[in-house]
Design a protein around this motif. Sequence first.
Motif, PDB file in Angstrom:
ATOM      1  N   ASP A   1     233.849  39.659 -79.814  1.00  0.00           N
ATOM      2  CA  ASP A   1     233.349  40.594 -78.913  1.00  0.00           C
ATOM      3  C   ASP A   1     231.832  40.076 -78.519  1.00  0.00           C
ATOM      4  O   ASP A   1     231.209  39.257 -79.201  1.00  0.00           O
ATOM      5  CB  ASP A   1     232.765  41.806 -79.929  1.00  0.00           C
ATOM      6  CG  ASP A   1     233.906  42.385 -80.466  1.00  0.00           C
ATOM      7  OD1 ASP A   1     234.819  42.828 -79.640  1.00  0.00           O
ATOM      8  OD2 ASP A   1     233.935  42.526 -81.845  1.00  0.00           O
ATOM      9  N   TRP A   2     231.572  40.234 -77.067  1.00  0.00           N
ATOM     10  CA  TRP A   2     230.179  39.471 -76.458  1.00  0.00           C
ATOM     11  C   TRP A   2     229.522  40.561 -75.835  1.00  0.00           C
ATOM     12  O   TRP A   2     230.091  41.543 -75.164  1.00  0.00           O
ATOM     13  CB  TRP A   2     230.826  38.302 -75.369  1.00  0.00           C
ATOM     14  CG  TRP A   2     231.733  38.723 -74.406  1.00  0.00           C
ATOM     15  CD1 TRP A   2     233.157  38.727 -74.344  1.00  0.00           C
ATOM     16  CD2 TRP A   2     231.250  39.679 -73.132  1.00  0.00           C
ATOM     17  NE1 TRP A   2     233.895  39.437 -73.185  1.00  0.00           N
ATOM     18  CE2 TRP A   2     232.564  39.417 -72.425  1.00  0.00           C
ATOM     19  CE3 TRP A   2     230.147  39.722 -72.633  1.00  0.00           C
ATOM     20  CZ2 TRP A   2     232.613  40.323 -71.055  1.00  0.00           C
ATOM     21  CZ3 TRP A   2     230.206  40.361 -71.048  1.00  0.00           C
ATOM     22  CH2 TRP A   2     231.260  40.359 -70.574  1.00  0.00           C
ATOM     23  N   LEU A   3     228.406  40.182 -75.627  1.00  0.00           N
ATOM     24  CA  LEU A   3     227.293  41.216 -74.937  1.00  0.00           C
ATOM     25  C   LEU A   3     226.330  40.394 -74.338  1.00  0.00           C
ATOM     26  O   LEU A   3     225.732  39.452 -74.720  1.00  0.00           O
ATOM     27  CB  LEU A   3     226.633  42.132 -76.224  1.00  0.00           C
ATOM     28  CG  LEU A   3     225.329  43.016 -75.595  1.00  0.00           C
ATOM     29  CD1 LEU A   3     225.948  44.088 -74.621  1.00  0.00           C
ATOM     30  CD2 LEU A   3     224.609  43.435 -76.654  1.00  0.00           C
ATOM     31  N   ASN A   4     226.005  40.692 -72.940  1.00  0.00           N
ATOM     32  CA  ASN A   4     225.176  39.952 -72.113  1.00  0.00           C
ATOM     33  C   ASN A   4     223.911  40.974 -72.111  1.00  0.00           C
ATOM     34  O   ASN A   4     223.763  41.826 -71.720  1.00  0.00           O
ATOM     35  CB  ASN A   4     225.393  39.797 -70.710  1.00  0.00           C
ATOM     36  CG  ASN A   4     224.652  38.962 -69.816  1.00  0.00           C
ATOM     37  OD1 ASN A   4     223.529  39.213 -70.028  1.00  0.00           O
ATOM     38  ND2 ASN A   4     225.061  38.224 -68.996  1.00  0.00           N
ATOM     39  N   LEU A   5     222.816  40.177 -72.954  1.00  0.00           N
ATOM     40  CA  LEU A   5     221.714  40.857 -73.185  1.00  0.00           C
ATOM     41  C   LEU A   5     220.827  41.194 -72.000  1.00  0.00           C
ATOM     42  O   LEU A   5     219.964  42.015 -71.811  1.00  0.00           O
ATOM     43  CB  LEU A   5     220.746  39.996 -74.051  1.00  0.00           C
ATOM     44  CG  LEU A   5     221.312  39.776 -75.601  1.00  0.00           C
ATOM     45  CD1 LEU A   5     220.534  38.868 -76.398  1.00  0.00           C
ATOM     46  CD2 LEU A   5     221.685  41.344 -76.163  1.00  0.00           C
TER      47      LEU A   5
ATOM     48  N   GLY B   1     223.528  43.749 -69.824  1.00  0.00           N
ATOM     49  CA  GLY B   1     224.306  44.934 -70.525  1.00  0.00           C
ATOM     50  C   GLY B   1     225.782  44.911 -70.482  1.00  0.00           C
ATOM     51  O   GLY B   1     226.594  45.671 -71.048  1.00  0.00           O
TER      52      GLY B   1
ATOM     53  N   ALA C   1     229.489  44.058 -71.598  1.00  0.00           N
ATOM     54  CA  ALA C   1     230.179  43.829 -72.669  1.00  0.00           C
ATOM     55  C   ALA C   1     231.527  43.676 -72.677  1.00  0.00           C
ATOM     56  O   ALA C   1     232.063  44.209 -71.602  1.00  0.00           O
ATOM     57  CB  ALA C   1     229.884  44.602 -73.719  1.00  0.00           C
TER      58      ALA C   1
ATOM     59  N   ASN D   1     235.568  42.142 -74.902  1.00  0.00           N
ATOM     60  CA  ASN D   1     236.292  41.610 -76.106  1.00  0.00           C
ATOM     61  C   ASN D   1     237.396  40.770 -75.333  1.00  0.00           C
ATOM     62  O   ASN D   1     238.043  41.189 -74.437  1.00  0.00           O
ATOM     63  CB  ASN D   1     236.847  42.833 -77.031  1.00  0.00           C
ATOM     64  CG  ASN D   1     237.804  42.314 -77.773  1.00  0.00           C
ATOM     65  OD1 ASN D   1     238.738  41.904 -77.828  1.00  0.00           O
ATOM     66  ND2 ASN D   1     237.129  42.442 -79.041  1.00  0.00           N
TER      67      ASN D   1
ATOM     68  N   THR E   1     231.204  36.957 -68.293  1.00  0.00           N
ATOM     69  CA  THR E   1     230.079  37.740 -68.576  1.00  0.00           C
ATOM     70  C   THR E   1     228.665  37.956 -67.832  1.00  0.00           C
ATOM     71  O   THR E   1     228.086  38.823 -68.166  1.00  0.00           O
ATOM     72  CB  THR E   1     229.506  36.778 -69.666  1.00  0.00           C
ATOM     73  OG1 THR E   1     229.089  35.518 -69.440  1.00  0.00           O
ATOM     74  CG2 THR E   1     230.663  36.405 -70.774  1.00  0.00           C
TER      75      THR E   1
ATOM     76  N   VAL F   1     223.975  35.585 -73.622  1.00  0.00           N
ATOM     77  CA  VAL F   1     225.002  36.259 -74.226  1.00  0.00           C
ATOM     78  C   VAL F   1     224.989  35.917 -75.463  1.00  0.00           C
ATOM     79  O   VAL F   1     224.888  34.705 -76.101  1.00  0.00           O
ATOM     80  CB  VAL F   1     226.190  35.518 -73.507  1.00  0.00           C
ATOM     81  CG1 VAL F   1     227.755  36.061 -74.045  1.00  0.00           C
ATOM     82  CG2 VAL F   1     226.245  35.933 -72.089  1.00  0.00           C
TER      83      VAL F   1
ATOM     84  N   ALA G   1     227.434  36.670 -79.137  1.00  0.00           N
ATOM     85  CA  ALA G   1     229.114  36.847 -79.283  1.00  0.00           C
ATOM     86  C   ALA G   1     229.414  36.852 -80.794  1.00  0.00           C
ATOM     87  O   ALA G   1     228.894  36.229 -81.558  1.00  0.00           O
ATOM     88  CB  ALA G   1     229.968  35.938 -78.812  1.00  0.00           C
TER      89      ALA G   1
END
Length: 182
Positions: free
Chosen positions: A107-111, A114, A116, A118, A147, A152, A154
């Motif tokens: 699971d990843w998220l670009n801070l 925003g 996101a 999988n 992404t 990022v 994860a």
Amino acid sequence: MRLTADHRSFLARIAVVFAVVTPSLGAVTIAAAQPPPAPLTTKTDFQIPVTFVSACVTVGFRCWVPNELATITPSATTGAAGVVTFTSPQASTIARGGADCIDVSIDWLNLVTGAAGNTVLRAVQPDSVRPIPVDERCLYTPTTVATGSGTVVATANVLSHAYISGWPQLPVHPGALYVLVP
């Protein structure tokens, strides 16, 4: 006297112009198109590896006879703008002839943006035609995700209560990654 001061000032200006113009007269400049620099490829291992109990014998929901702990350290490769390729080497523990070859969910998220998502690192299934050399056991197929540029984060984990060849693989703790994507 006035004539001498003006004469010196005029000569000083001529000397400055001569000093500035002369070097550029002797140099020949050829304009050529330079290829754009290739993006730098950076590989970053997950700072915290994925850890799980390998091939645990269970009664009910408790692991009574743990075989051993297995770890998988995925990595993220960046280079192209906004793109990350996740991959992983072999599991550090290969028990029961490769029973630890288990898919890894990321699971990843670009801070920054925003965004996101999988993805799953799939374990390559061995063919049953030939014996599998040790260095070819438990290989993972790389997966590339868009992404976006930015910071990022994860997390990676094995599936809870996944069964491989009849043996459950129980997660202990997820892996974690922090990477800057160009």
